[in-house]
Enzyme design. Sequence first.
Site, PDB file in Angstrom:
ATOM      1  N   HIS A 289       9.150 -22.309   7.141  1.00 32.99           N
ATOM      2  CA  HIS A 289      10.468 -22.247   6.511  1.00 32.99           C
ATOM      3  C   HIS A 289      11.443 -23.272   7.083  1.00 32.99           C
ATOM      4  O   HIS A 289      12.453 -23.579   6.465  1.00 32.99           O
ATOM      5  CB  HIS A 289      11.050 -20.821   6.549  1.00 32.99           C
ATOM      6  CG  HIS A 289      11.625 -20.406   7.857  1.00 32.99           C
ATOM      7  ND1 HIS A 289      10.862 -19.966   8.903  1.00 32.99           N
ATOM      8  CD2 HIS A 289      12.897 -20.355   8.299  1.00 32.99           C
ATOM      9  CE1 HIS A 289      11.653 -19.664   9.921  1.00 32.99           C
ATOM     10  NE2 HIS A 289      12.906 -19.892   9.587  1.00 32.99           N
TER      11      HIS A 289
ATOM     12  N   ARG B  64       0.819  -1.218   0.000  1.00 34.87           N
ATOM     13  CA  ARG B  64       0.000   0.000   0.000  1.00 34.87           C
ATOM     14  C   ARG B  64       0.855   1.270   0.000  1.00 34.87           C
ATOM     15  O   ARG B  64       0.326   2.369  -0.142  1.00 34.87           O
ATOM     16  CB  ARG B  64      -0.951  -0.007   1.196  1.00 34.87           C
ATOM     17  CG  ARG B  64      -0.232  -0.079   2.494  1.00 34.87           C
ATOM     18  CD  ARG B  64      -1.112  -0.174   3.673  1.00 34.87           C
ATOM     19  NE  ARG B  64      -0.227  -0.530   4.794  1.00 34.87           N
ATOM     20  CZ  ARG B  64      -0.616  -0.991   5.919  1.00 34.87           C
ATOM     21  NH1 ARG B  64      -1.876  -1.192   6.146  1.00 34.87           N
ATOM     22  NH2 ARG B  64       0.252  -1.266   6.868  1.00 34.87           N
TER      23      ARG B  64
ATOM     24  N   LYS C 213       3.180 -18.010   7.828  1.00 29.16           N
ATOM     25  CA  LYS C 213       2.675 -18.156   9.184  1.00 29.16           C
ATOM     26  C   LYS C 213       2.589 -16.774   9.834  1.00 29.16           C
ATOM     27  O   LYS C 213       3.268 -15.862   9.342  1.00 29.16           O
ATOM     28  CB  LYS C 213       3.559 -19.099   9.992  1.00 29.16           C
ATOM     29  CG  LYS C 213       4.941 -18.519  10.343  1.00 29.16           C
ATOM     30  CD  LYS C 213       5.703 -19.459  11.182  1.00 29.16           C
ATOM     31  CE  LYS C 213       5.536 -19.187  12.651  1.00 29.16           C
ATOM     32  NZ  LYS C 213       6.506 -18.244  13.226  1.00 29.16           N
TER      33      LYS C 213
ATOM     34  N   LYS D   8      13.850 -17.586  23.403  1.00 27.69           N
ATOM     35  CA  LYS D   8      14.609 -16.427  22.930  1.00 27.69           C
ATOM     36  C   LYS D   8      15.535 -15.970  24.042  1.00 27.69           C
ATOM     37  O   LYS D   8      15.328 -16.278  25.205  1.00 27.69           O
ATOM     38  CB  LYS D   8      13.643 -15.309  22.549  1.00 27.69           C
ATOM     39  CG  LYS D   8      12.793 -15.673  21.341  1.00 27.69           C
ATOM     40  CD  LYS D   8      12.345 -14.464  20.576  1.00 27.69           C
ATOM     41  CE  LYS D   8      11.494 -14.837  19.380  1.00 27.69           C
ATOM     42  NZ  LYS D   8      12.272 -15.263  18.213  1.00 27.69           N
TER      43      LYS D   8
ATOM     44  N   LYS E 213      14.922 -25.972   5.271  1.00 26.81           N
ATOM     45  CA  LYS E 213      16.336 -25.987   5.688  1.00 26.81           C
ATOM     46  C   LYS E 213      17.005 -27.261   5.167  1.00 26.81           C
ATOM     47  O   LYS E 213      16.413 -28.335   5.194  1.00 26.81           O
ATOM     48  CB  LYS E 213      16.440 -25.898   7.214  1.00 26.81           C
ATOM     49  CG  LYS E 213      15.988 -24.522   7.719  1.00 26.81           C
ATOM     50  CD  LYS E 213      16.337 -24.318   9.167  1.00 26.81           C
ATOM     51  CE  LYS E 213      15.701 -23.049   9.706  1.00 26.81           C
ATOM     52  NZ  LYS E 213      16.565 -21.874   9.687  1.00 26.81           N
TER      53      LYS E 213
ATOM     54  N   GLU F 259      17.426 -19.593  20.537  1.00 27.39           N
ATOM     55  CA  GLU F 259      17.819 -18.356  19.851  1.00 27.39           C
ATOM     56  C   GLU F 259      18.470 -17.414  20.843  1.00 27.39           C
ATOM     57  O   GLU F 259      18.116 -17.409  22.026  1.00 27.39           O
ATOM     58  CB  GLU F 259      16.590 -17.662  19.261  1.00 27.39           C
ATOM     59  CG  GLU F 259      15.881 -18.467  18.204  1.00 27.39           C
ATOM     60  CD  GLU F 259      14.759 -17.666  17.557  1.00 27.39           C
ATOM     61  OE1 GLU F 259      14.990 -17.122  16.482  1.00 27.39           O
ATOM     62  OE2 GLU F 259      13.672 -17.573  18.149  1.00 27.39           O
TER      63      GLU F 259
ATOM     64  N   HIS G   3       7.232 -24.889  13.771  1.00 26.76           N
ATOM     65  CA  HIS G   3       8.583 -25.378  13.455  1.00 26.76           C
ATOM     66  C   HIS G   3       8.948 -26.646  14.235  1.00 26.76           C
ATOM     67  O   HIS G   3       9.414 -27.622  13.651  1.00 26.76           O
ATOM     68  CB  HIS G   3       9.633 -24.299  13.745  1.00 26.76           C
ATOM     69  CG  HIS G   3       9.390 -23.002  13.021  1.00 26.76           C
ATOM     70  ND1 HIS G   3       8.831 -22.934  11.778  1.00 26.76           N
ATOM     71  CD2 HIS G   3       9.642 -21.720  13.379  1.00 26.76           C
ATOM     72  CE1 HIS G   3       8.749 -21.666  11.384  1.00 26.76           C
ATOM     73  NE2 HIS G   3       9.235 -20.913  12.344  1.00 26.76           N
TER      74      HIS G   3
ATOM     75  N   ASP H  47       4.374 -19.285  18.306  1.00 28.30           N
ATOM     76  CA  ASP H  47       5.361 -18.793  17.339  1.00 28.30           C
ATOM     77  C   ASP H  47       6.283 -19.908  16.846  1.00 28.30           C
ATOM     78  O   ASP H  47       6.694 -19.904  15.685  1.00 28.30           O
ATOM     79  CB  ASP H  47       6.184 -17.673  18.002  1.00 28.30           C
ATOM     80  CG  ASP H  47       7.143 -17.003  17.021  1.00 28.30           C
ATOM     81  OD1 ASP H  47       6.680 -16.614  15.927  1.00 28.30           O
ATOM     82  OD2 ASP H  47       8.334 -16.864  17.347  1.00 28.30           O
TER      83      ASP H  47
END
Length: 481
Positions: free
Chosen positions: A177, A51, A147, A330, A181, A215, A239, A234
């Site tokens: 994704h 947009r 996602k 995380k 891998k 992570e 995953h 998440d």
Amino acid sequence: MVSRVIPVEAFDLVVFGGTGDLARRKILPGLFRRFVSGQMPKSAQIIAAARSDFDTSRFLDVVSASINEFAGIEFASEMLLAFLENVRYVKIDAMGSDGWDDLKGMMRGECVRAFYFSVSPALFGPLAERLKTFGIADDQSRVVVEKPFGRDLASARELNQTLAHHFREDQIYRIDHYLGKETVQNLMAVRFGNMLFEPLWNAQYIDHIQITVAEQIDVEGRGDYYDKSGAMRDMVQNHLMQLLCLIAMEPPSQFSPDAVRDEKLKVIRALDEVPPHHIVRGQYAAKETVPDYREQVGNRSSRTESYIALKAHIKNWRWAGTPFYLRTGKRLKSRVSEIAVVFKEPPHSIFEADSGQKSNTLVIRLQPDEGITMDVTIKEPGPGGMRLVTVPLDMTFAEALGPSADDIPDAYERLIMDVIRGNQTLFMRGDEVEAAWEWTDPIIEGWERRNDVPKPYDALTSGPDDALMLLHRDNRKWRAL
Ligand code: BG6
């Protein structure tokens, strides 16, 4: 070994949300790398639709900047110019009618048409509908959806129904994704391309399996989204669940999309309910200059988890009695994604109790240093009697493949090429996504009902102590991060 690049056929790819973060970091640089490798034909056209009030020339500056920052390869400036020749921008109103005729005018005749929805799921329906009513998508077109695919079973079902209204299931590519891998696909090659592993791949020989996606990064400016999702929605629902499926599934009768996805679906449906005492939720606390989770998401009373560890069981003959421990978080000590298959100890040891014998562990490492290693016990070389040591049999791809390992495409690049090839094997089917939510929904509802508060853990550590206890109670130990 020389890697083979097989060019895909010509295509028009429209990326909705073409100025967004994912497009800039992954999709556009990934396409450029495929262009440089020769896999993406020179005539392929990329149209970014968004947009923002851009025109094509201003957008090309954005593309150049993102390629320079994220492509991660060296290239000649002529190469970039050649790539940009077929990149266009169209300003579009996803909820209205502005821009759609312009988009239609940009599409070419005979070639694959793919539409990448890198936008909020609330726009999936309006976009799908307009693609059809403006005559831009046809029966052969493909749509790629990012996602999060819903936030629970009800919303995922609704999204599936909305998409099904306009497209057949074989036109819909739901991206996870992690399936793109390199090592994840190698996991299937190792399991089903060798005789060695499959006879041992069951509860009789495997003690337990650990799946870790740790992570170091924080919520990276996505606090708004993340605080409404948490690690369960998440990462685990998609995953980690996909990794679990590939590790645990029965051999499919062939490597074809539905054969593989049928087997994955059976795994999800066989998952047992997880009782609350088999789950640990965590939230990172501040450490030195690192702010805590709540500050980063701007919600001082947040009860969202940035870490989760759980013990899952699969109710079938192959896996009865073998726990699957999953953890992700995380702001942990390091960035490690791996699956560790820990075999049982030999039934009887002929060596002395303190000889150093350990169980075999097959480690499938997704990142960093992707590869597969198998820990085996051997005799420590030299004199000193029968002392045993564990050494890794290393199948690190970089070494085995030599320089061509650098050509390994990033997950997004590979998956986009699969869309153009029309291969859905590495994409989630609608029923798989729904089954995954069916398993996670009661867990999340339980937390909400009990007003569960996640355990704090220091940033840049291995996570909450309770997660260590989850394995200690079973006489087992997490692998070091
Ligand atoms: C995304 C999550 O799907 O995967 C992010 O939304 C996460 O929160 C990312 O950081 C991890 O992907 P990768 O490929 O960096 O392990």
